[in-house]
Write a protein that holds these residues in place. Sequence first.
Motif, PDB file in Angstrom:
ATOM      1  N   ASN A   7     -25.060 -44.505 -43.001  1.00 18.84           N
ATOM      2  CA  ASN A   7     -24.978 -43.051 -42.861  1.00 18.84           C
ATOM      3  C   ASN A   7     -24.340 -42.426 -44.098  1.00 18.84           C
ATOM      4  N   ILE A 249     -15.570 -39.889 -38.548  1.00 15.96           N
ATOM      5  CA  ILE A 249     -16.252 -39.540 -37.299  1.00 15.96           C
ATOM      6  C   ILE A 249     -16.972 -40.718 -36.676  1.00 15.96           C
ATOM      7  N   GLY A 250     -17.083 -41.843 -37.398  1.00 14.35           N
ATOM      8  CA  GLY A 250     -17.874 -42.947 -36.881  1.00 14.35           C
ATOM      9  C   GLY A 250     -17.071 -44.095 -36.304  1.00 14.35           C
ATOM     10  N   PHE A 263     -13.508 -41.078 -30.128  1.00 22.33           N
ATOM     11  CA  PHE A 263     -13.985 -40.740 -31.463  1.00 22.33           C
ATOM     12  C   PHE A 263     -13.460 -39.374 -31.868  1.00 22.33           C
ATOM     13  N   SER A 266     -17.464 -34.926 -34.103  1.00 25.05           N
ATOM     14  CA  SER A 266     -18.158 -34.853 -35.389  1.00 25.05           C
ATOM     15  C   SER A 266     -18.056 -33.483 -36.034  1.00 25.05           C
ATOM     16  N   ARG A 269     -16.229 -32.910 -39.336  1.00 31.82           N
ATOM     17  CA  ARG A 269     -16.772 -33.412 -40.591  1.00 31.82           C
ATOM     18  C   ARG A 269     -16.430 -32.500 -41.773  1.00 31.82           C
TER      19      ARG A 269
ATOM     20  N   TYR B 209     -26.627 -34.882 -35.983  1.00 36.48           N
ATOM     21  CA  TYR B 209     -25.732 -35.302 -34.901  1.00 36.48           C
ATOM     22  C   TYR B 209     -25.764 -36.811 -34.718  1.00 36.48           C
ATOM     23  N   ARG B 210     -26.019 -37.521 -35.814  1.00 34.32           N
ATOM     24  CA  ARG B 210     -26.120 -38.972 -35.710  1.00 34.32           C
ATOM     25  C   ARG B 210     -24.867 -39.586 -35.115  1.00 34.32           C
ATOM     26  N   ALA B 211     -23.699 -39.172 -35.623  1.00 27.92           N
ATOM     27  CA  ALA B 211     -22.457 -39.785 -35.163  1.00 27.92           C
ATOM     28  C   ALA B 211     -22.289 -39.559 -33.659  1.00 27.92           C
ATOM     29  N   ASP B 212     -22.623 -38.354 -33.186  1.00 30.73           N
ATOM     30  CA  ASP B 212     -22.503 -38.064 -31.755  1.00 30.73           C
ATOM     31  C   ASP B 212     -23.425 -38.962 -30.942  1.00 30.73           C
ATOM     32  N   GLN B 214     -24.690 -41.797 -31.842  1.00 28.75           N
ATOM     33  CA  GLN B 214     -24.279 -43.203 -31.901  1.00 28.75           C
ATOM     34  C   GLN B 214     -23.194 -43.526 -30.868  1.00 28.75           C
ATOM     35  N   GLN B 215     -22.303 -42.562 -30.659  1.00 36.20           N
ATOM     36  CA  GLN B 215     -21.289 -42.754 -29.609  1.00 36.20           C
ATOM     37  C   GLN B 215     -21.978 -42.915 -28.252  1.00 36.20           C
ATOM     38  N   SER B 218     -23.534 -46.344 -27.700  1.00 43.71           N
ATOM     39  CA  SER B 218     -22.589 -47.413 -27.393  1.00 43.71           C
ATOM     40  C   SER B 218     -22.063 -47.322 -25.966  1.00 43.71           C
TER      41      SER B 218
END
Lengths: 294, 370, 291
Positions: A7, A249-250, A263, A266, A269, B209-212, B214-215, B218
């Motif tokens: 990413n 954020i990851g 987490f 996001s 960021r 919103y990739r990070a969101d 990805q959560q 999981s």
Amino acid sequence: MLQILLNSIVYASEIAVIAVGISLAYSVVRFANFAHIQYAVLGGYFTYAARGLGLGFPVATAISAVLTGLVAIIVERLVFHPLRGLRPEAKMIASWGVALAFRSGVAAVFGGAARVFDVETDTYLLGDAVITSLDLAVVATTIAAMVVLQLLLYRTRIGTGLRALADNRDLAATRGIPPDRLTALMWFLAGAFAALGGTLFALETRLQPDMDLQILLPVFAAVTIGGLSSIAGAVAGACILSLAQNIAIGVDFGAVLSSRSWFLPSQFRDTIAVAAMVLVLCFRPRQLRSGGVR
Amino acid sequence: MQRFIHSMVGAGAVALAFLSSGAQAQSKEPIPIGVIANLTGMDVKTSTDMVRGIQIAADAVNKDGGVDGQPIKLIIEDAQYKTQEALNAATKLYDVDKVPAVIMFGGSSIELAVAPIAKQKGKIIVNTSSSSAKLGDFPGTVYSVLPLDDIVGKALGEWTAAQGVKSAAFVVPNNTFGTGLMDAAATAFEAKGGKIVAKIAYSEGQPDYRADIQQLVSSKPDAIMTTGYGDDSRTIFKDARTLGLKQVWYAGYPSILTVENEAWMNGHLMGVDNGGLSGDVAKKVGADYAAKFGKEEPLPHVFYGYDALMLIARAAAAPGGFSATTMAKSIDGYQGATGAIKWDVRGQRIDPPIDVISYKDGKFVTTGQQ
Amino acid sequence: MLDFLVFAVTMIAIWSVVALSLDLQFGLCGLVNFGQILPFALGAYGPAISAAHGGSISAGLALGLAMAAVGGVLVLAPVGRLSQDYWALVSLGASEIFRLLMVNVTPIAGGQDGTAVARVSNPLAALGLALGLLLAMLLLARRIDRSPLGRLMRVLREDDLLVATLGRNPFRVQALVTVVAWLMAALAGALYAHVVGFVAPSSFSVAETFIVWTALILGGAGSLLGAVVGTAFVQFISVSTRFLAAWSGLPFDLVANLRLGIFGVVLVLVFLLRREGLVPERKVRVDAVGP
């Protein structure tokens, strides 16, 4: 963890192409050009419009880069050239005026609603990490663009002239390098790179007139971390910034400290981008008082 | 001298006749109606569609001879999603243009700021978009055509549980609308024995919103519950698709989501929505929209905007003219583009018809009522 | 018609104070604050935070002023290490950090949706308060402008080394000016909160900072009256274009975008055509007096 790295690389690529244009311009004309962000937005829209005429992506992007480069030259002739005697702060403020006018112009012509490029992407799995064909294309384009810029600056006469101009304008002039023409060329390059970067950004996200605010903070943070006038610094800044953002954020901080997953949302960021910029500026060992690296 | 006076009188009479005939040709004095929307800044597409819905309704009313011969004249103002500009627009509409009512699109920072002023002046606000419960604090001033979130949220939670879903993750925008719907749906879902494994409230207008997502991956839910608006929802879907998500999306108001990839979404998006959108009025409004604005797919805000203006026109046509009293009664017997409308004493829409909607072959189909 | 005008003039008075505050920082002292909306936002968020947690109006005011004074010193801290264009980016970043925090941390004051605060419901009372504040701040700024400190600030603007050779600490002058100017803007922000009756992050974006800059440059940086004239002009454009919009008959969304574009065009035109602004800074001539 691999996902975070992937990413970061993708996001850094989107930012870096836009950021180098700001550095390039800063190194020659010594002010941070806010209108640069609008060149990126404009470039994205030009590409979109060219796609609408049925052109392929490479051709559409090339046309957009040329058009945006010309726009940057026109803005230089109409606004920045007459103001060349002013302090950098004044030019920064004026550049914001240009940005505001462009932003409204884009919204007036293309409408306020978002537009999306139609791209078919394939997804590849690397362990448990995901990357798309679009991501790969964006990264590859960015690397190619950087190589071209590097060759241009260090392997051609024009590049030597540009670097001489950046180092010492007066001296360059006495050596018979036509500064006005070279400055125009520099603006063209800055505009073209902005258009390319804006197109990549829009491909990964979407086009909308107020996307400038999404680009502004990370790009300026990247450029500032890299020292404003250094092109390599801008790229390094984009990488550092992107990594910092994506780690923040990851990473599942909750799992590190306890069994529950937590987490950082996001939406922080951009806060991280800005905070990184402020921290770097405040604690940078090198003196930055004389307006950047010489 | 006398000749001169004669000619003057003559000219005056001609002019007078000309003026009065002009006035007659224009029929009666128009009724001004205000519109405040975010035409620049955030939520532009949804705002624009709401205004278009209002325009379609105004055209329809004026074509039928207006309200007792008086045409409706729309005055459209930009709020820029900023409180001060919304107040500028509202004071202009109420004081200068003398509108009796304003149709508003905007978050609570827009509508809750204008509401006290409208109340002070004895004017009306018709809300088409904000679902903040605080709008109910202005009975007699604010009327909502959009139902409250907790109604649709509760229906969503119960219906999702009824589909046999055991665990779910939420993805909603981080605002009163999103979190309000999420809380109501989560309560209803858990009451039926479901388990919530993740709650993700994303900030609007982010580049990706990739990070969101990805959560979300999981947390491995059976299904995803969601709501949201156009562009952001499209980005969410895009990121979910590229990250390989296969779960079914159960949505509150699926029709306001923007589908990003038809093939991927086919059969994977369903949910509960305010009913009526499949009705005859909505179909006619949709056709008018296509005729006036081209092939763009209308958002449901078109229908809310349409109903808002139609209700105002009905109130104005009622005996005694437009007032808070006639406004409150305007819903009696009205079958709108968003179905029949019922207001509680606070002017909030309750008991909306709830439709079950599925996304199939590129469009939303109503599969049942709840 | 009356209420509309009253509200417009009230807003002009409030934003004039913000422009005046920027004038002290930039026009007199040369500080390029690209985050001028921050002290205004801090002043407005004092009442908002207070209201969101059941505090009183005076507690909100005190909180807003305290946050602005502390914020001013914090943002100014790195100024000695940086050239002005870098510091401009720091100040811009600081204002965005605050706005993003307010958007994303809902418990502070309602997040994106904002918080309602007690509203001055009588428009004339609001107007009186705003004009009173503007008058007081004009007098204060004039006093600073004409004082020895004001002259020192102008020297600092042109050459900070010269200030140091005069035996003064440039940072202390800048810090003093910043705290005073930020308190001014914070007062305007607190009044704004109570006049508008609602505080939400969307009112404090980067765009607002540059509208203040447009007003200041248009009016004439370094001239106190210029800050007021410039603000009046900018707000006049903003309000009057609403009427032009209806008259023009153009599509509503096109008009909305063109309205905003005017600010950018005005800013650029002032730079190109009338750099000293509508009300140019008066030239101060100080002859050496005695030994």
